[in-house]
Design an enzyme around this catalytic site. Structure first.
Site, short mmCIF file in Angstrom:
data_model
loop_
_atom_site.label_atom_id
_atom_site.label_comp_id
_atom_site.label_asym_id
_atom_site.label_seq_id
_atom_site.Cartn_x
_atom_site.Cartn_y
_atom_site.Cartn_z
N LYS A 212 0.83 -1.20 0.00
CA LYS A 212 0.00 0.00 0.00
C LYS A 212 0.87 1.26 0.00
O LYS A 212 2.02 1.24 0.44
CB LYS A 212 -0.92 0.00 1.22
CG LYS A 212 -0.20 -0.01 2.56
CD LYS A 212 -1.21 -0.17 3.70
CE LYS A 212 -0.50 -0.34 5.03
NZ LYS A 212 -1.46 -0.60 6.14
N CYS A 438 -12.05 -6.91 13.32
CA CYS A 438 -10.75 -6.97 12.65
C CYS A 438 -10.06 -8.30 12.94
O CYS A 438 -9.83 -8.64 14.10
CB CYS A 438 -9.87 -5.80 13.07
SG CYS A 438 -8.25 -5.83 12.27
#
Length: 567
Positions: A212, A438
């Site tokens: 990313k 998560c």
């Protein structure tokens, strides 16, 4: 990439990207599979490029396993909002989507994006189609590409705010993937014939970036985008109301892995100054260098920060100048004063009013008498302001005419949301989502930090520190989604109810913190923090911030070399 590549040498994700046919994968088949609430394993990587993460409810995981049911799968959808600004109509559409397809709440992220949680697989496509109708999208909100471009939403001290916002949008547009896969899969556009890498993805190619990539713009004196935590940061240089250009910083990043000394947080290095007209060009060339030089073998070491440490800052700058065809100018002077938000009514240089609202944990929802979601829905229906997501999970209602202030105050009062006195530490808090959704989280964050602050505030009251601003952040793991490693106080989840305790970041977001205590529970946190707060109240110098104090008093050593960071 060549068919002769030895894929065994590269990280597994590199092959998934290469074989995805420009981010198509088998997503359409996964979405159509009625047998499971999940998508195929490889598609979980591909879906991230479309702004989607597969999750499951970890609160009921054990119970479902006992009854031989698959996990309670749902999906996170992240909506890109370059610069963090939407209009009132878009806010209303986002609000409606959260009720119709998600869990009824809106999460404001530390990347100035919207997140929906609890979206079922069958609702992914209609959700994204509704987002598209709001003239927003989810493409590149996640994945190995440039993600949502941040920009300071605070215009109070600057006359160049709108210009910086516009440039952030241009950078975002230029770096958005060109593959039509997103439009084919989610918006039912006609499939196009396969093309070469240069045709489909002229910037990224078929395997995109090694990891990313994050970009932020900030306008001094604010550092509310935590500019030195970005892979690429643009620091606006303003002179008498004129935007002269930007200092650029490269190599920031927060993610680490417990027990892996080869991973560490890092702050960006300022390389020099660029003129306004070169903004998009510089962004492209930095991204291209990372595409060419980034580590595709070890994914944990694939961010730009590791590329720069491997080849050296000076060498990276030389390569950038070469790729640009011109040299960066010397860095220009600037001053930063804070990385938090300002709350309450503020009048900007454009003559309009802006209202900063504290949104704890970034979660927009109605709770008991405090009805944040209802109040914002009612304000948006009047169409008298825009809505600005901050990098600290808060919200600014912007561009408000003087005569409309009373209307907004009346709505906020009705819903018990009028800005009120909160502690300086709560006002500067960030928490990632963590449990229960998560999959990477070891511990609570968003659901727990408010109650921990309640207990910390008892000492703050006693020591006369209730109004003093102190940056505190909590994450459920070491990945750094809430940018914890630049906080003055930070807690990183290691196990349920247990955290690593860090001190010593600064109030401006320009220094890493350091490990103070390892693997502590709430009782130990409060016991350890109390005497430090007492010492701070009694022995600080005039104007000394908490993070500077703990470094001066040697509670922790200042981190000079990020490789010295301790997990």
């Amino acid at each position: 990439m060549s068919d002769n590549i030895n894929w065994a040498e590269l990280s597994e994700v590199e092959k998934i990207k290469s074989e995805s046919n420009y981010l198509r994968g088998t997503l359409e088949a996964s979405l159509a599979d009625p047998i499971t609430g999940a998508i195929a394993l490889d598609d979980r990587q591909v879906s991230k490029f479309h702004g989607i993460y597969q999750q499951f409810d970890r609160d009921n995981e054990r119970e479902r396993r006992k009854t031989k049911l698959e996990p309670d799968y749902s999906f996170l959808i992240r909506v890109r909002v370059p610069g963090g600004v939407v209009n009132a109509k878009q806010w209303l559409q986002i609000d409606q989507i959260s009720d119709e397809y998600a869990n009824g709440t809106i999460k404001l992220t530390t990347k100035q994006a919207f997140q929906f949680h609890g979206v079922l697989k069958g609702d992914l496509k209609p959700s994204i189609q509704s987002i598209n109708k709001a003239l927003l999208d989810t493409i590149a909100a996640c994945g190995d590409v440039n993600r949502n471009v941040m920009a300071s939403p605070h215009p109070y001290a600057s006359e160049v705010f709108d210009q910086v916002q516009e440039l952030a949008g241009k950078v975002s547009d230029h770096l958005t993937p060109r593959t039509p896969a997103y439009y084919e899969i989610w918006l039912d556009q006609k499939k196009v014939a396969a093309g070469s890498a240069g045709e489909v993805e002229p910037l990224y190619g078929p395997v995109y970036l090694p990891r990313k990539f994050k970009i932020g713009f900030t306008t001094p004196p604010f550092n509310d985008t935590d500019i030195f935590t970005q892979d690429l940061g643009f620091i606006a240089i303003e002179n008498n109301g004129v935007l002269e250009g930007f200092n650029i910083a490269v190599g920031g990043g927060m993610g680490t892995t417990f027990g892996d000394a080869e991973t560490y947080p890092r702050l960006g290095n300022v390389l020099g100054f660029i003129s306004v007209e070169n903004t998009v060009d510089v962004a492209e060339k930095v991204v291209l260098l990372q595409k060419e030089l980034g580590n595709r073998k070890v994914r944990k070491n694939a961010r730009l920060k590791y590329t720069i440490d491997r080849i050296g800052v000076d060498a990276f700058k030389e390569l950038l100048n070469e790729k640009l065809g011109y040299s960066l100018e010397p860095e220009r002077s600037y001053a930063l004063v804070r990385n938090g938000d300002k709350f309450g009514w503020q009048k900007a240089k454009d003559g309009l009013w802006y209202l900063g609202l504290f949104i704890e944990g970034g979660r927009v929802k109605d709770v008991d008498q405090v009805k944040i979601k209802s109040a914002l829905q009612e304000i948006a229906s009047l169409n008298i302001s825009d809505f600005r997501l901050t990098g600290n999970q808060n919200l600014i209602l912007g561009k408000i005419e003087e005569e409309n202030k009373a209307k907004i105050n009346q709505i906020l009062k009705k819903h018990h949301l009028l800005p009120q006195a909160i502690s300086g530490i709560r006002a500067n808090s960030i928490a990632c989502v963590a449990l229960n959704t998560c999959s990477l989280a070891f511990a609570e964050a968003e659901r727990y930090l408010p109650s921990l602050i309640d207990k910390i505030e008892e000492g703050l009251q006693e020591f006369g520190l209730f109004k003093d601003e102190i940056v505190i952040r909590m994450t459920g793991c070491a990945n750094g989604c809430g940018r914890p490693y630049v906080a003055e106080i930070a807690f990183i989840g290691k196990a349920p109810g247990r955290y690593n305790f860090y001190l010593g970041g600064d109030f401006k977001g320009t220094r890493l913190n350091n490990l103070y205590r390892e693997n502590v529970d709430e009782q130990e946190i409060l016991k350890d923090l109390r005497p430090i707060l007492k010492d701070y109240s009694e022995n600080r110098t005039k104007g000394e911030e908490f993070g500077d104090f703990v470094i001066r008093k040697q509670y922790v050593a200042e981190i000079v070399n990020p490789k010295d960071f301790k997990h």
